[in-house]
Scaffold this motif. Structure first.
Motif, PDB file in Angstrom:
ATOM      1  N   ALA A   1       0.818  -1.173   0.040  1.00  0.00           N
ATOM      2  CA  ALA A   1      -0.192   0.164   0.039  1.00  0.00           C
ATOM      3  C   ALA A   1       0.778   1.329  -0.108  1.00  0.00           C
ATOM      4  O   ALA A   1       0.570   2.166  -0.686  1.00  0.00           O
TER       5      ALA A   1
ATOM      6  N   ALA B   1      -0.340   2.336  -3.304  1.00  0.00           N
ATOM      7  CA  ALA B   1      -1.758   2.945  -2.892  1.00  0.00           C
ATOM      8  C   ALA B   1      -1.843   3.513  -1.748  1.00  0.00           C
ATOM      9  O   ALA B   1      -2.296   2.968  -0.606  1.00  0.00           O
ATOM     10  N   PRO B   2      -0.963   4.561  -1.439  1.00  0.00           N
ATOM     11  CA  PRO B   2      -0.884   5.221  -0.032  1.00  0.00           C
ATOM     12  C   PRO B   2      -2.337   5.351   0.639  1.00  0.00           C
ATOM     13  O   PRO B   2      -2.255   5.334   2.011  1.00  0.00           O
ATOM     14  N   SER B   3      -3.413   5.237  -0.142  1.00  0.00           N
ATOM     15  CA  SER B   3      -4.623   5.868   0.548  1.00  0.00           C
ATOM     16  C   SER B   3      -5.101   4.493   1.577  1.00  0.00           C
ATOM     17  O   SER B   3      -6.158   4.376   2.164  1.00  0.00           O
ATOM     18  N   LEU B   4      -4.726   3.290   1.054  1.00  0.00           N
ATOM     19  CA  LEU B   4      -4.844   2.200   1.731  1.00  0.00           C
ATOM     20  C   LEU B   4      -4.097   1.814   2.886  1.00  0.00           C
ATOM     21  O   LEU B   4      -4.019   0.803   3.553  1.00  0.00           O
TER      22      LEU B   4
END
Length: 195
Positions: free
Chosen positions: A145, A149-152
């Motif tokens: 992540a 996908a930093p938002s996860l």
């Protein structure tokens, strides 16, 4: 007349070589994580984690279980997990409290249950296997992540805390089982299940 074949030394197995690779890979994995997870860190972490599954698979498939493997495999796991969590804490992806909890539980298990484990009086439970899967799976998801996908990241951190809770419960269970295990004379003790 052929010379008699000498028995293979206990440590000289392919699964033990794979476990040694896990030790060697730990430093580069940790350095990549401290620098900030990227694709190479994700791939190398996956390779590192897969060696734990591969050495056990090879030990059973090749009938190369060994006392040495039974000792160094869990050391590689514990040292690796601590090093990776430390690296993620340095990278501000995990709180230092998580590392502290894992280390306290691991030290307590070493102090209070090692003798029973090495004497073959206790073995890894299903809870311990679930704990390992949850912790390592959540660490991998967290690194993936952070890289892709930093938002996860917050969701992966929640999964990691679930793994820490399972680690604590499993550690307490391991210690309690060690305390309840019947005492066995060293010469009568069977070696623990190697993998």
């Amino acid at each position: 007349m052929t010379a008699p074949t000498r028995p293979r030394p206990d440590w000289a197995t392919i699964p033990n070589l794979v476990t040694l690779v896990r030790f060697v890979l730990l430093a580069p994995v940790c350095m990549l994580l401290v620098d900030g997870p990227d694709t190479l860190a994700v791939v190398l972490l996956l390779v590192w984690a897969s060696t734990d599954w591969i050495d056990g698979l090879l030990a059973r498939a090749l009938d190369q279980t060994s006392r040495t493997g039974a000792i160094i495999d869990p050391i590689a796991d514990r040292l690796g997990l601590a090093g990776i969590v430390l690296s993620l804490a340095v990278a501000d992806l995990l709180p230092w409290a998580a590392l502290a909890i894992i280390l306290v539980v691991d030290v307590a298990m070493v102090v209070l249950a090692t003798r029973a484990a090495l004497g073959g009086r206790i073995s890894v439970s299903w809870l311990g296997k679930v704990r390992t899967f949850a912790l390592m799976g959540s660490v991998f998801l967290l690194v993936a992540a952070a890289a892709w996908a930093p938002s996860l990241v917050p969701a992966a951190q929640v999964l990691f805390w679930i793994g820490v809770a399972l680690h604590t419960v499993s550690g307490v269970d391991y210690i309690l089982r060690a305390r309840r295990a019947p005492a066995v004379a060293p010469e009568a003790a069977e070696p623990p299940s190697p993998r």
